[in-house]
Design a protein around this motif. Sequence first.
Motif, short mmCIF file in Angstrom:
data_model
loop_
_atom_site.label_atom_id
_atom_site.label_comp_id
_atom_site.label_asym_id
_atom_site.label_seq_id
_atom_site.Cartn_x
_atom_site.Cartn_y
_atom_site.Cartn_z
N SER A 285 0.85 -1.20 0.00
CA SER A 285 0.00 0.00 0.00
C SER A 285 0.88 1.24 0.00
N THR A 286 0.27 2.41 0.00
CA THR A 286 1.01 3.67 0.14
C THR A 286 0.49 4.40 1.37
N HIS A 287 1.06 5.54 1.67
CA HIS A 287 0.61 6.28 2.85
C HIS A 287 -0.75 6.95 2.61
N ALA A 288 -1.25 6.91 1.35
CA ALA A 288 -2.59 7.44 1.08
C ALA A 288 -3.67 6.53 1.66
N ARG A 289 -3.34 5.25 1.78
CA ARG A 289 -4.20 4.24 2.43
C ARG A 289 -5.59 4.13 1.81
N LYS A 290 -5.60 4.22 0.47
CA LYS A 290 -6.90 4.06 -0.18
C LYS A 290 -6.96 2.75 -0.94
N LYS A 291 -5.86 2.39 -1.53
CA LYS A 291 -5.84 1.17 -2.35
C LYS A 291 -4.72 0.24 -1.90
N LEU A 292 -4.90 -1.01 -2.32
CA LEU A 292 -3.86 -2.00 -2.13
C LEU A 292 -3.48 -2.56 -3.50
N VAL A 293 -2.19 -2.85 -3.68
CA VAL A 293 -1.76 -3.53 -4.90
C VAL A 293 -1.49 -4.98 -4.54
N ILE A 294 -2.04 -5.88 -5.29
CA ILE A 294 -1.83 -7.31 -5.04
C ILE A 294 -1.21 -7.92 -6.29
N THR A 295 -0.16 -8.72 -6.12
CA THR A 295 0.38 -9.46 -7.26
C THR A 295 0.21 -10.95 -6.99
N GLN A 296 -0.02 -11.67 -8.05
CA GLN A 296 -0.22 -13.13 -7.95
C GLN A 296 0.78 -13.82 -8.87
N ASP A 297 1.52 -14.77 -8.30
CA ASP A 297 2.48 -15.55 -9.09
C ASP A 297 2.07 -17.01 -8.96
N GLU A 298 1.51 -17.55 -10.02
CA GLU A 298 1.00 -18.93 -9.95
C GLU A 298 2.09 -19.97 -10.18
#
Lengths: 648, 364
Positions: free
Chosen positions: B88-101
């Motif tokens: 996340s960032t300090h804006a705390r609005k969104k999360l980034v998720i990565t997926q490695d299968e």
Amino acid sequence: MWHQFSLNQLSLKSKVLILGLGLLTSQAFANGPGALETLETLVQIHKTQYSKLYKKIEKDTKLITNFDEISDVHLDSYFIKSLLFHSGQKYLSLEKARKDECFFYSLIENDLLKTAHGKIENLIIHYKDKKKEKQSALVSKENFFQLIYSKKCFNNKEIGTLFNDKNVAATITSVNFPVTKIEKECEGILQDWQSNPYTPYICKISEAEQSGKYAEKRIDRLSSKNFRKKRRFQDNIKRKKFYSKHVPFFQRTYISNLCQNINDSQKFCSIYLAKDVWTKILNGEKPAYLMSYKCKNIRKKKNITLKDLKACAEKFDKEPSYCTLNGNDKLSSLYPLQDCKSLSDALNKSRLKTNYHDCPGRIDNQAITNIHRILNHITDNKSDSSPENCAFEANNNFAKLNFDYKNEKAWPMKICYINKVTNGEVCEIYIPGSNSSSKLSENNVVAKILYKNEGASDKEVCKLVDSKTYNPVRLEFRTGCFIIYDRDECSTLHCPKKVVYNKKEIKNLKYIGIPTFDYFPNSFTNEKFSAVNILADTYKMTRRNIRNLTDLNFYFKQFKTGIVHGIGCAEDLLPVFFKKTSLNSCLPLPFIIDGVVEKKNGKYLVFRSSIEDVHTPRLMKWNFIFSAVASYRELHPLSTWVLYGIKK
Amino acid sequence: MASKNNSVILFLLMLAMSIVKTSALVYEKKKELPEMATKQAINNLRFISKDGKYTYYQRRSGSLLLSTNYKVQEVLKGKLGSQYLVSSTHARKKLVITQDENFHNFFAIRKPLKIYVSDFGSLSPRYIAAGTSPRLHMDDNWISWFNPQAKVINFLNLRNSALGFEIRLATKKNPYFIPEVIMSSDNLIYYTDLNSKGIPGLIEYDRKNKKVKAILKANAATQKIELCLYNDKLYIAEFAMDSAATGTTITMAKRYDIDAGKRKILYESSKNDLGNLVCSINESNIYFIKNTTNKDKNILNYEAVQLNTVTKTIKPLSNVKYATQIINMDGRLILPYREKLYVLLGDHNLASIDQLDNKKEVKK
């Protein structure tokens, strides 16, 4: 008071000096030329006198055959004086040369001594004939040694036979040329050589090489009328070539160093006590491939000579930062590289066989690169790697390992096309890259597809061409099959390609499949087909878990050809290149450790990650490796500590 | 007699002092870094929000799960052994998720991962693209990611997906180069790139005028440039990667007016620090991994440190000797080290937080 004391002291010294000088001067004037004459003048005087004697006795040249009737044979004193004046000090200063008559004779026999007339062709001798009358004669060198060896120094004759043209190659191979890094031991080795009866026969080889080199440089500058000298130069060059052919490189280098420094232990030992790997490679102590591939890349040559290697060694030694930026051009790998000094330290202790040059940046799956390196070490494989075939070599090695093990699913890379006859999709296994002899190489598979589907000739050969080189306007590209790609943007996962056949683009080819496999077992059910198990089964390798630095040290000491491989998180192994931004972030990176370097501030491991240039190992502290393997273990499905020593 | 007494007293005093000193040393040695305590096994954890309300963790089965208010729900499902990362960032609005299968069976640093974006606590992440190094910018309104094979940085507006652009890098020397990317504004982007000789530079891209300008060039290819943005401050750090190029410089510039010559120097060192800069925790401090090797002993040593941007003082935060990375997890500064997570800043006891919430719920 002090001044008075000093003056008195000085006065006393001055008195002594003046007295001494006076004595010397008076002596000089009393004895005439010799005491104060220069050596040069003395030598000149002797040369004149020797020549007079030689001319006088030349009239009395003899061929002595009746050896039994001759006695008390000895060399003329003027002749010996001539040897003393005109021969290199290095041989005459040897104690054995002064005390052992036979050793002295062997120096003459092998052209290591000279007279005022240069190389000895004839000798002035004195002897007693059958009537016991004193005689003098000028005899040929050959005749002299026939005479001498019929009466004494029989050992010399035998040694001479061992070192004749017929037997020299076999003899040299059987002689031990010891090397050591310990100064005292090295001095002892030199002392042994100084008293070894073989030494004059061995040094003949070195002198022949020196004379040959001298002749090669000067022969073209000789006037055409100077037949005699030209003939002599040609003979010298011939001798040099003979020894180059029959005496191996390491022995020749050793002999050259020995004979040039036969009376100087410091100089003789300096190259063996040399710490940098570049010198050791040049003198044959370390394999040439440790430097040759890097040198080839830097000098942009397909084949390099000793001269190139020497130039590279000099560059690496004098400019340590040079290695950080050079040596992997077009052989894509992590950049920048290591500096020459730490590279030398690492290669000094490295044991991984690297007689090839791979390109990790062109192989996306780093596990394939690591397995390729392990396979090349086990099989001691050599290849003339190039930017055109480096990717194929690694992929082929891995694919072949699996095909031979009947594990085809580990290599799913295929080129698919719609068969025009059946209208169904057909897929052919291929290995990315170009190779004329492999049926599975990409160029051959595409040619096969064109033959089956596009009416191409069965003899059609496809070529992989860099998009920067391809130009359809040029004659060479107007007909034939070309697989065009951008070399700077090509790896297993991503390599946009265009296939052109007789200027027509073939559009219905589809590249599919990425090689996914377990490097170490990720589950008990698939353990058999993990890459490490296939390697172990195929090559009968044993492996041992390495838990700590003591284990690792002991493993390397116990098994001289064993190496260690494992997987760790790249962010812990190479934190300066890779950054963690999330919890439990890890980029798994296979690596090989193949040596330990002891420095003042601790032990460092010779470390090669699978994304770095194979000829540029880095020195890594155990702590970073431990952290990296521990971090990966946290995420491993079986929580395995994946660091193993392996050997055949 | 008196002198004899004095000697005894002096001896006892000295003995007492040495005992106190030893105790102090012993105490210092025993002072350990606080380890993160959670209900989940730490190797499964992927993200815990600042207030502990949201915990993301994964399972071996390939699922990413969200635990909040004693409820556990699946956020994403992937193949067996899939690996997730959440940031996340300090804006705390969104999360980034990565997926490695293919985390365990395809080892490729440059392999594209599936990138998703989600609101905090949301169960419906939105698929963005395949790529690496995703970052949120501009109050979590923009996302960027990198395509290492094509060497392209992609940008997408999260409010209006029609808005997007890309920047193509010039780098050819290092196939594993990962650029630093900062969006100063909707139209001004700062990123790092390598020139034909592999020397890193800081580039400014003016999106509106389609102009590219080199702001800063490192001295050698054996240096790296790191960027970090917090509010209106842009931190630009130059770290050496090799003994040939030595030293570290950390500077600060104004976000909307980056003039390489007018940067304020916060820190300089002749030693080669590792870097891995973190700046978005608070206004007056930045954090990085510093080379703390003792000159005399010359034994390699790296620790996490705090650099006060006002007083320019350095404060060591760890004592593990071989620190390599620090992570900002929603305001907590974490040092991952040998199967442990040390919390250098922020609350470390996260096992009890959910309980408090539950009690409040029950009261309601």
